[in-house]
Every structure is written in structure tokens, then in C-alpha cells.
Design a protein around this motif. Structure first.
Motif, PDB file in Angstrom:
ATOM      1  N   GLY A 101      51.016  50.068  68.388  1.00  0.00           N
ATOM      2  CA  GLY A 101      52.014  50.537  68.390  1.00  0.00           C
ATOM      3  C   GLY A 101      52.663  51.173  69.935  1.00  0.00           C
ATOM      4  N   PRO A 102      53.552  51.890  69.633  1.00  0.00           N
ATOM      5  CA  PRO A 102      54.455  51.898  68.065  1.00  0.00           C
ATOM      6  C   PRO A 102      55.464  50.916  67.689  1.00  0.00           C
ATOM      7  CG  PRO A 102      55.907  53.242  70.537  1.00  0.00           C
ATOM      8  CD  PRO A 102      54.282  52.950  71.112  1.00  0.00           C
ATOM      9  N   PHE A 103      55.842  51.044  66.221  1.00  0.00           N
ATOM     10  CA  PHE A 103      56.459  49.719  65.894  1.00  0.00           C
ATOM     11  C   PHE A 103      57.728  50.104  65.353  1.00  0.00           C
ATOM     12  CE2 PHE A 103      51.965  49.082  64.995  1.00  0.00           C
ATOM     13  CZ  PHE A 103      51.472  48.050  65.745  1.00  0.00           C
ATOM     14  N   SER A 104      58.600  49.615  65.869  1.00  0.00           N
ATOM     15  CA  SER A 104      59.884  49.666  65.570  1.00  0.00           C
ATOM     16  C   SER A 104      60.276  49.611  64.258  1.00  0.00           C
ATOM     17  CB  SER A 104      61.636  49.460  66.390  1.00  0.00           C
ATOM     18  OG  SER A 104      60.773  49.712  67.988  1.00  0.00           O
ATOM     19  N   ALA A 128      60.037  48.950  60.204  1.00  0.00           N
ATOM     20  CA  ALA A 128      59.045  49.304  58.530  1.00  0.00           C
ATOM     21  C   ALA A 128      57.531  48.168  58.782  1.00  0.00           C
ATOM     22  CB  ALA A 128      60.264  49.824  57.402  1.00  0.00           C
ATOM     23  N   HIS A 162      56.076  46.475  60.176  1.00  0.00           N
ATOM     24  CA  HIS A 162      55.074  46.494  61.211  1.00  0.00           C
ATOM     25  C   HIS A 162      53.992  47.658  61.687  1.00  0.00           C
ATOM     26  CE1 HIS A 162      56.481  44.024  63.475  1.00  0.00           C
ATOM     27  NE2 HIS A 162      55.880  42.590  63.181  1.00  0.00           N
ATOM     28  N   ARG A 163      55.219  48.513  60.731  1.00  0.00           N
ATOM     29  CA  ARG A 163      54.510  50.604  60.725  1.00  0.00           C
ATOM     30  C   ARG A 163      52.997  50.048  59.179  1.00  0.00           C
ATOM     31  NH1 ARG A 163      58.862  51.680  62.073  1.00  0.00           N
ATOM     32  NH2 ARG A 163      59.883  52.166  60.267  1.00  0.00           N
ATOM     33  N   ASP A 171      46.863  48.661  58.937  1.00  0.00           N
ATOM     34  CA  ASP A 171      46.462  49.668  58.408  1.00  0.00           C
ATOM     35  C   ASP A 171      44.914  49.783  58.606  1.00  0.00           C
ATOM     36  OD1 ASP A 171      45.759  47.784  56.710  1.00  0.00           O
ATOM     37  OD2 ASP A 171      46.317  48.501  54.796  1.00  0.00           O
ATOM     38  N   ASP A 228      59.737  43.252  67.832  1.00  0.00           N
ATOM     39  CA  ASP A 228      59.406  44.823  66.788  1.00  0.00           C
ATOM     40  C   ASP A 228      60.712  45.328  66.821  1.00  0.00           C
ATOM     41  OD1 ASP A 228      58.834  46.895  65.798  1.00  0.00           O
ATOM     42  OD2 ASP A 228      58.165  47.552  67.881  1.00  0.00           O
TER      43      ASP A 228
END
Length: 198
Positions: free
Chosen positions: A10-13, A15, A17-18, A22, A57
Motif C-alpha cells: 500500500g497504502p491502499f485507498s 476498504a 484492498h485494506r 493480511d 486503487d
């Protein structure tokens, strides 16, 4: 060394992808890299750095029927004793069986530019340039391709200068001339090394 420990995620914009990235996602990526990347390397790696970002993203690309939400862009620099190896490629995550594969299609390749591959490529470019210069000087009428040793065709008249491999299409050098015979615009195309094994 686990390569994924050296990757910035990331960072990922979005939700989506966030929530997707894991420990299990990273372990799956590590398995993919061990299978697809490590066999391409010339030597053991001493250090690495890289990033993995979502190629598309934004929440608007993450609907349930999206064809692109699981496409990621991976960039890596791998350091060995003789130099660095580099990769920039799109990869695709299969959320059903939790696996990765290289993105396919026009222009997409999972190809590591190692020190040896770069050196070979530079040598090939120099060899092609020598053939072109020989033809420009009219020193040889029957040249061969420096990559595949196949035949080469050449056109050198008042309007155009073209040299190309006719057997495997390894390269094509095509330029127009101005009224004084100088090369003014055109293109120089070489086949990607990976295409030669397809």
C-alpha cells in the motif's frame, strides 16, 4: 530472507484492498515469488526492497463483478553480489483459491532484469547497431541478424532507411530521410527477450 518482509504494502485507498492484505495474503505472495521470481535470478539475493499497490486503487473498481480489483503492481529491487535485479510487473490475486499469477495480455510480463540479462541485452543492442552502421556504409550486402543469425533485409534509398530481421523479427530499424538524406524520424523495435522462447 523472506522477500515479502522487504515489501511495502500500500497504502491502499479502498476498504477492499485494506481488508484483503493480511498475513495469509503475504504468505501466498511469498509462495508465488519463490515459484515465479527466484528461478529467474542469477545469484542469491542479499537484500531487497519493493512495493505492492493496487493497480486500480479506488472503491469504484472494487465491486463484486470487477475484473480489475485483484490486480496489483509489484516493484522489486533485489541486491546480489554482482549487482541488482529489477522487476516491475502486474500480478493477479485469485480470491477463490487464494493464489497469485502473472497478469497476461499485451505488454504484460513477469520478467526480472538481472545483471546478466541486462548485460546480454546491451551487447545485443550494440551488435544490432554495428550491423546497421555497416549497411549504412554499404560495407556488406548480405548481413545476418546478430541475435538469431537469420537473414536481414535492408532498404536504403533517398526516402527511407530500413533494416530488419526477416526470420524471427528480432528487430526492426525504420527511419525516414529528409531531402539531404539525413535520418529524421522513425522507430527502432526489438523483440522482448521473453518473446523469443514463445
Amino acid at each position: 530472507m523472506r522477500i515479502t518482509d522487504q515489501i511495502r504494502f500500500g497504502p491502499f485507498s479502498s476498504a477492499y484492498h485494506r481488508g484483503l492484505v493480511d498475513d495469509a495474503f503475504k504468505a501466498t505472495l511469498q509462495q508465488f515469488l519463490e515459484r515465479e521470481l527466484l528461478p529467474q535470478l542469477d545469484e542469491l539475493i542479499r537484500d531487497a526492497e519493493g512495493s505492492l499497490v493496487a493497480t486500480f486503487d479506488s472503491d469504484r473498481y472494487c465491486g463484486p463483478n470487477s475484473l480489475v480489483r485483484d490486480v496489483f503492481t509489484l516493484e522489486l529491487v533485489l541486491v546480489g553480489d554482482t549487482g541488482t535485479s529489477e522487476l516491475k510487473s502486474d500480478i493477479v490475486f485469485n480470491a477463490i483459491d487464494r493464489s497469485f499469477c502473472p497478469r497476461t495480455g499485451h505488454g504484460h510480463r513477469f520478467y526480472v532484469w538481472t545483471p546478466l540479462r541486462r548485460k546480454t541485452h546491451e551487447h545485443e543492442m550494440e551488435s544490432i547497431q554495428r550491423v546497421i552502421e555497416i549497411i549504412q556504409r554499404c560495407d556488406e550486402t548480405d548481413p545476418e541478424c546478430p541475435i538469431c543469425a537469420g537473414s536481414v533485409s535492408a532498404i536504403n534509398n533517398s526516402d527511407i532507411f530500413e533494416v530488419r530481421c526477416t526470420v524471427n523479427r528480432c528487430f526492426q530499424y525504420n527511419y525516414h530521410k529528409d531531402k539531404n538524406g539525413r535520418l529524421v524520424h522513425g522507430h527502432f523495435f526489438t523483440k522482448h527477450p521473453e518473446e523469443r522462447t514463445e
